[in-house]
Design a protein around this motif. Structure first.
Motif, PDB file in Angstrom:
ATOM      1  N   ALA A  62      22.658  43.477 -41.816  1.00  0.00           N
ATOM      2  CA  ALA A  62      21.646  44.196 -41.915  1.00  0.00           C
ATOM      3  C   ALA A  62      20.730  43.427 -42.879  1.00  0.00           C
ATOM      4  N   ARG A  63      21.572  42.821 -43.872  1.00  0.00           N
ATOM      5  CA  ARG A  63      20.485  42.048 -44.991  1.00  0.00           C
ATOM      6  C   ARG A  63      20.068  40.730 -44.267  1.00  0.00           C
ATOM      7  N   ARG A  64      20.788  39.938 -43.229  1.00  0.00           N
ATOM      8  CA  ARG A  64      20.259  38.743 -42.564  1.00  0.00           C
ATOM      9  C   ARG A  64      19.064  39.553 -41.669  1.00  0.00           C
ATOM     10  N   VAL A  65      19.365  40.586 -41.198  1.00  0.00           N
ATOM     11  CA  VAL A  65      18.212  40.803 -40.041  1.00  0.00           C
ATOM     12  C   VAL A  65      16.794  41.370 -41.142  1.00  0.00           C
ATOM     13  N   ALA A  66      16.832  41.850 -42.293  1.00  0.00           N
ATOM     14  CA  ALA A  66      16.056  42.222 -43.080  1.00  0.00           C
ATOM     15  C   ALA A  66      15.205  40.927 -43.645  1.00  0.00           C
ATOM     16  N   GLY A  72      10.323  35.932 -41.827  1.00  0.00           N
ATOM     17  CA  GLY A  72      10.020  35.096 -40.217  1.00  0.00           C
ATOM     18  C   GLY A  72       8.718  35.938 -39.759  1.00  0.00           C
ATOM     19  N   ILE A  73       8.648  37.415 -39.892  1.00  0.00           N
ATOM     20  CA  ILE A  73       7.568  38.144 -38.871  1.00  0.00           C
ATOM     21  C   ILE A  73       6.565  38.627 -39.922  1.00  0.00           C
ATOM     22  N   ALA A  95       1.121  46.955 -35.410  1.00  0.00           N
ATOM     23  CA  ALA A  95       1.496  46.872 -34.050  1.00  0.00           C
ATOM     24  C   ALA A  95       2.532  45.535 -33.870  1.00  0.00           C
ATOM     25  N   ASP A  96       2.344  44.667 -34.561  1.00  0.00           N
ATOM     26  CA  ASP A  96       3.561  43.369 -34.473  1.00  0.00           C
ATOM     27  C   ASP A  96       4.960  44.081 -35.204  1.00  0.00           C
ATOM     28  N   LEU A  97       4.756  44.651 -36.334  1.00  0.00           N
ATOM     29  CA  LEU A  97       6.130  45.056 -36.592  1.00  0.00           C
ATOM     30  C   LEU A  97       6.787  46.120 -35.759  1.00  0.00           C
ATOM     31  N   ARG A  98       5.806  47.106 -35.336  1.00  0.00           N
ATOM     32  CA  ARG A  98       6.408  48.069 -34.297  1.00  0.00           C
ATOM     33  C   ARG A  98       7.216  47.395 -32.960  1.00  0.00           C
ATOM     34  N   ARG A  99       6.444  46.422 -32.870  1.00  0.00           N
ATOM     35  CA  ARG A  99       6.898  45.479 -31.568  1.00  0.00           C
ATOM     36  C   ARG A  99       7.883  44.369 -31.785  1.00  0.00           C
ATOM     37  N   TYR A 100       8.268  43.774 -32.971  1.00  0.00           N
ATOM     38  CA  TYR A 100       9.100  42.807 -33.077  1.00  0.00           C
ATOM     39  C   TYR A 100      10.267  43.296 -34.088  1.00  0.00           C
ATOM     40  N   VAL A 101       9.862  44.315 -34.950  1.00  0.00           N
ATOM     41  CA  VAL A 101      10.846  44.619 -35.931  1.00  0.00           C
ATOM     42  C   VAL A 101      11.573  46.084 -35.894  1.00  0.00           C
ATOM     43  N   LEU A 102      10.840  47.025 -35.407  1.00  0.00           N
ATOM     44  CA  LEU A 102      11.244  48.623 -35.491  1.00  0.00           C
ATOM     45  C   LEU A 102      11.837  48.725 -34.272  1.00  0.00           C
ATOM     46  N   GLN A 103      13.155  48.236 -34.204  1.00  0.00           N
ATOM     47  CA  GLN A 103      13.972  48.596 -32.824  1.00  0.00           C
ATOM     48  C   GLN A 103      15.608  48.405 -33.334  1.00  0.00           C
ATOM     49  N   LEU A 174       8.963  39.108 -50.924  1.00  0.00           N
ATOM     50  CA  LEU A 174       7.948  38.001 -50.083  1.00  0.00           C
ATOM     51  C   LEU A 174       6.825  37.641 -50.836  1.00  0.00           C
ATOM     52  N   THR A 175       6.112  36.722 -50.297  1.00  0.00           N
ATOM     53  CA  THR A 175       4.821  36.292 -51.078  1.00  0.00           C
ATOM     54  C   THR A 175       3.708  36.335 -50.014  1.00  0.00           C
ATOM     55  N   ALA A 176       2.420  37.091 -50.483  1.00  0.00           N
ATOM     56  CA  ALA A 176       1.552  37.206 -49.637  1.00  0.00           C
ATOM     57  C   ALA A 176       0.675  35.828 -49.463  1.00  0.00           C
ATOM     58  N   ALA A 177      -0.557  35.667 -48.784  1.00  0.00           N
ATOM     59  CA  ALA A 177      -1.189  34.536 -48.670  1.00  0.00           C
ATOM     60  C   ALA A 177      -1.726  34.228 -49.760  1.00  0.00           C
ATOM     61  N   ASP A 178      -2.271  35.031 -50.637  1.00  0.00           N
ATOM     62  CA  ASP A 178      -3.079  34.583 -51.713  1.00  0.00           C
ATOM     63  C   ASP A 178      -2.010  34.483 -52.993  1.00  0.00           C
ATOM     64  N   GLY A 179      -0.656  34.392 -52.723  1.00  0.00           N
ATOM     65  CA  GLY A 179       0.430  34.343 -53.745  1.00  0.00           C
ATOM     66  C   GLY A 179       0.840  35.604 -54.510  1.00  0.00           C
ATOM     67  N   GLU A 180       0.214  36.562 -53.943  1.00  0.00           N
ATOM     68  CA  GLU A 180       0.951  37.886 -54.904  1.00  0.00           C
ATOM     69  C   GLU A 180       2.331  38.020 -54.359  1.00  0.00           C
ATOM     70  N   PRO A 181       3.195  38.470 -55.188  1.00  0.00           N
ATOM     71  CA  PRO A 181       4.676  39.084 -54.934  1.00  0.00           C
ATOM     72  C   PRO A 181       4.497  40.266 -54.322  1.00  0.00           C
ATOM     73  N   LEU A 182       5.263  40.224 -53.120  1.00  0.00           N
ATOM     74  CA  LEU A 182       5.376  41.938 -52.447  1.00  0.00           C
ATOM     75  C   LEU A 182       6.967  41.914 -52.136  1.00  0.00           C
ATOM     76  N   LEU A 183       7.138  43.360 -51.860  1.00  0.00           N
ATOM     77  CA  LEU A 183       8.664  43.681 -51.612  1.00  0.00           C
ATOM     78  C   LEU A 183       8.693  44.324 -50.179  1.00  0.00           C
ATOM     79  N   PHE A 184       9.448  43.634 -49.348  1.00  0.00           N
ATOM     80  CA  PHE A 184       9.816  44.098 -47.935  1.00  0.00           C
ATOM     81  C   PHE A 184      10.977  45.103 -47.889  1.00  0.00           C
TER      82      PHE A 184
END
Length: 449
Positions: A62-66, A72-73, A95-103, A174-184
């Motif tokens: 699960a940690r690898r998938v996350a 990656g996504i 839409a992308d996360l529902r298509r590629y992640v939420l499954q 994670l890191t956003a495009a503007d460099g802000e740290p985020l948490l997935f």
């Protein structure tokens, strides 16, 4: 009260009596039950370890998938518009996360900002809400690491996850495009973790239990063999004990008979003769003759007693050796009128165990010669080599029919039986050759050592 105590003590003695016969079946059953208990314990340990290993593997998966889905996504799609909260950008991300992640077992996704505000979630009601981040969540956000834990469904930020039941949370920095740290944050159904643990157990349990069962089945014949051997050893020990008791009883009776019929009778007659000489009228010549006869009788009685002492307590074979011991034994027989020829030049360096067996054997054979053969002459011969030692006792007595030998053994002839048992226990052989009127030859061969 005393009778009760004695009865209990006797019961304890019966339960622990080493002379009680060993039950092979009972021993094997106890061994098998112990093996089953051990097998169950080992199987339980293996089950726990296998389940734990399966759980750990499922959590790692699960940690690898996350990590893959987050880095990656989700991370490439965290554009400035998404961070700014643009509805169209958030809709495209959703839409992308529902298509590629939420499954599969992944049922909820949240993306947090450092201040605890939820930037995105597939549950729209959570977007924009602010909650306090826990210490491990802050650490994952700031250091871009991965962590996991069981979801606390009672926490306010997890109110919409309660219908899913028990969940596993995995955090990825994670890191956003503007460099802000985020948490997935990804939520996985814990049933998948349990199923993985069960699969791991089912994978290894049959082979493990089968191996333990085969080991148990293989050990049972060995346990049966060991129990049978123990039973035989117990019977042999009981037989040896009974033989020792019988031999001791027989020896005491023989010594008592020898003393009563020999020395005691002689000394009794001597006291009568001395009393008669003391009470008779003075006769110096007659009294001198009585004293001389008394001295002769006393010397003979002393010699008989010395012979008996040698039989009761044989000479020290360890110091004097077997030849000297057999020579002393023969000397005692010569005083009975039996001519003994001794040829025992070999055997001085025989081991003590071998010497003891040969001495006892020779003693028993010569005793039978004196008691039963009416022999006038007997030859005692000893020879030895590196492998074995041989003692031969050959007399010129009346002999007997060899066909009667087995019957004598069967009838429990004490002398022959004890001699045969003594030689057999030493790993040797006993050979008896005889014929009526032609004497008897007894040959004892004992392995050296």
């Amino acid at each position: 009260m005393g009778l009760v105590a004695n009865g209990r003590a006797a019961g304890r003695r019966r339960r622990t009596d080493p002379a009680r016969p060993v039950s092979v079946t009972a021993l094997v059953v106890r061994f098998s039950l112990a093996g089953v208990v051990v097998m169950v314990l080992l199987g339980s340990v293996v089950a726990v370890l296998a389940r734990q290993a399966g759980t750990d593997q499922a959590v790692d998966a699960a940690r690898r998938v996350a990590w893959v889905t987050g880095r990656g996504i989700a991370e490439p799609r965290l554009t400035d518009a998404v961070v700014a909260g643009d509805p169209q950008a958030l809709a495209a991300l959703d839409a992308d996360l529902r298509r590629y992640v939420l499954q599969g077992s992944l049922v909820r996704v949240k993306i947090w900002r450092p201040d605890g505000r939820i930037l995105y979630s597939d549950e729209p009601r959570l977007v924009g809400q602010r909650f306090t981040l826990e210490e491990e969540e802050v650490e994952a956000l700031q250091e871009r690491t991965t962590d996991s834990e069981i979801s606390d469904l009672s926490a306010p930020e997890n109110v919409y996850e309660r219908p899913f039941g028990k969940l596993l949370e995995v955090y990825v920095g994670l890191t956003a495009a503007d460099g802000e740290p985020l948490l997935f944050e990804a939520y996985f159904r814990y049933d998948a973790v349990v199923d993985a643990a069960e699969a791991q157990w089912r994978r290894y349990a049959p082979a493990t239990l089968a191996g333990l069962l085969v080991l148990q089945l293989v050990q049972i014949p060995f346990a049966w063999s060991l129990a049978r051997r123990l039973q035989r050893q117990q019977r042999d020990r009981q037989r040896l004990l009974q033989r020792a008791v019988d031999a001791s009883h027989t020896e005491r009776r023989r010594i008592a008979a020898d003393l009563h019929d020999g020395v005691v009778q002689d000394l009794t007659g001597l006291t009568y003769a001395l009393d008669a000489a003391r009470l008779a009228p003075p006769d110096p010549a007659g009294q001198l003759e009585v004293v001389g006869q008394a001295a002769t009788q006393l010397r003979s009685s002393v010699a008989d007693l010395r012979t008996l002492l040698v039989e009761i307590y044989p000479p020290d074979l360890a110091e004097e050796g077997l030849p000297a011991a057999l020579t002393d034994l023969a000397a005692g027989l010569e005083r009975t009128g039996l001519a003994v020829e001794v040829d025992v030049e070999a055997g001085a360096d025989l081991p003590l165990a071998t010497s003891s067996v040969l001495y006892r054997s020779g003693q028993e054979v010569l005793r039978n010669v004196v008691a039963h053969s009416d022999a006038g002459r007997v030859v005692l011969h000893l020879d030895a080599d590196e492998a074995s030692a041989r003692l031969v006792v050959d007399d010129d007595g009346r002999g007997f029919d060899e066909a009667d030998l087995d019957q004598r053994f069967a009838d429990g002839h004490i002398g022959l039986r004890s001699l045969g048992d003594l030689v057999d226990d030493a790993g040797g052989t006993l050979t008896i050759r005889s014929a009526p009127g032609r004497g008897t030859r007894v040959e004892i061969v004992v392995p050296v050592g």
